[in-house]
Design a protein around this motif. Structure first.
Motif, PDB file in Angstrom:
ATOM      1  N   SER A  62       0.831  -1.198   0.000  1.00  0.00           N
ATOM      2  CA  SER A  62       0.000   0.000   0.000  1.00  0.00           C
ATOM      3  C   SER A  62       0.866   1.248   0.000  1.00  0.00           C
ATOM      4  O   SER A  62       1.996   1.241   0.486  1.00  0.00           O
ATOM      5  CB  SER A  62      -0.943   0.023   1.204  1.00  0.00           C
ATOM      6  OG  SER A  62      -0.204   0.170   2.393  1.00  0.00           O
ATOM      7  N   SER A  64       0.063   5.716   0.457  1.00  0.00           N
ATOM      8  CA  SER A  64      -1.010   6.575   0.965  1.00  0.00           C
ATOM      9  C   SER A  64      -1.309   7.782   0.084  1.00  0.00           C
ATOM     10  O   SER A  64      -2.398   8.336   0.172  1.00  0.00           O
ATOM     11  CB  SER A  64      -0.673   7.036   2.382  1.00  0.00           C
ATOM     12  OG  SER A  64       0.548   7.739   2.389  1.00  0.00           O
ATOM     13  N   ASN A  65      -0.376   8.221  -0.739  1.00  0.00           N
ATOM     14  CA  ASN A  65      -0.631   9.434  -1.519  1.00  0.00           C
ATOM     15  C   ASN A  65      -0.086   9.303  -2.922  1.00  0.00           C
ATOM     16  O   ASN A  65       1.114   9.444  -3.119  1.00  0.00           O
ATOM     17  CB  ASN A  65      -0.006  10.635  -0.825  1.00  0.00           C
ATOM     18  CG  ASN A  65      -0.418  11.941  -1.484  1.00  0.00           C
ATOM     19  OD1 ASN A  65      -1.399  11.985  -2.206  1.00  0.00           O
ATOM     20  ND2 ASN A  65       0.354  12.989  -1.241  1.00  0.00           N
ATOM     21  N   PRO A  67      -3.697   7.084  -2.633  1.00  0.00           N
ATOM     22  CA  PRO A  67      -3.905   5.775  -2.032  1.00  0.00           C
ATOM     23  C   PRO A  67      -3.962   4.666  -3.081  1.00  0.00           C
ATOM     24  O   PRO A  67      -4.565   4.832  -4.145  1.00  0.00           O
ATOM     25  CB  PRO A  67      -5.238   5.913  -1.305  1.00  0.00           C
ATOM     26  CG  PRO A  67      -5.920   7.075  -1.931  1.00  0.00           C
ATOM     27  CD  PRO A  67      -4.841   7.966  -2.463  1.00  0.00           C
ATOM     28  N   SER A 159       5.815   1.661  -2.285  1.00  0.00           N
ATOM     29  CA  SER A 159       5.615   0.721  -1.179  1.00  0.00           C
ATOM     30  C   SER A 159       6.921   0.024  -0.817  1.00  0.00           C
ATOM     31  O   SER A 159       7.029  -0.591   0.229  1.00  0.00           O
ATOM     32  CB  SER A 159       4.593  -0.350  -1.589  1.00  0.00           C
ATOM     33  OG  SER A 159       5.119  -1.128  -2.666  1.00  0.00           O
TER      34      SER A 159
END
Length: 167
Positions: A62, A64-65, A67, A159
């Motif tokens: 994952s 986040s920016n 997402p 990631s």
């Protein structure tokens, strides 16, 4: 004065040689999807929809920016009458930014992990997508092993690369 010039000359030559070696080795280490598609190096192309039995674990990735979430796994199964292994990457249908990219590849060793063939990376850019690597025959030989690696990135955010254990 001569010794200072000689030191700088030798240092500059060493720096240039070192830069050339680094540049040469980085391009030699690059792998491409074409290295293992179309039957190259013993790999077999398979459809992205092919599912097998999960082995050697799986993982989630994952960022986040923006997402983005994806999962990866190693699978084995019957491909054209032969037991084979392959990698799978699935992107989230609901959490996938418009600039996100997922990549998956499979490493295969035939010499007890002293060296390996990298098959891929194969990239996906869409939400809710499943992609596979080409498959490679499994073996009862202890010298043959597989692992699947994956990464999600977008706009400079990554990631990081994660891999299953060797199987």
């Amino acid at each position: 004065m001569h010794s200072i010039r000689r030191i700088f000359s030798v240092g500059a030559a060493a720096l240039m040689l070192g830069a050339g070696l680094v540049a040469g080795s980085s391009s030699a280490a690059q792998a491409a999807a074409a290295d293992c598609t179309g039957g190259a190096k013993g790999f077999t192309d398979i459809p992205d929809s092919l599912s097998g039995t999960g082995v050697a674990g799986a993982g989630a990735l994952s960022i986040s920016n923006p997402p983005a979430v994806a999962s990866y796994a190693m699978q084995t199964g019957n491909v054209g009458g032969t037991s084979m292994g392959w990698g799978v990457l699935s992107t989230s249908a609901s959490i996938w930014g418009p600039t996100a990219r997922g990549q998956v590849w499979m490493d295969v060793t035939n010499d007890n992990k002293q060296s390996w063939i990298q098959c891929g990376p194969f990239a996906v850019f869409s939400a809710g997508t499943r992609i596979t690597t080409p498959a490679y025959p499994t073996s009862s030989s202890a010298s043959r092993a597989f692992r699947v690696c994956a990464q999600v990135d977008s706009l400079g955010t990554s990631s990081g690369i994660t891999c299953t254990p060797w199987w």
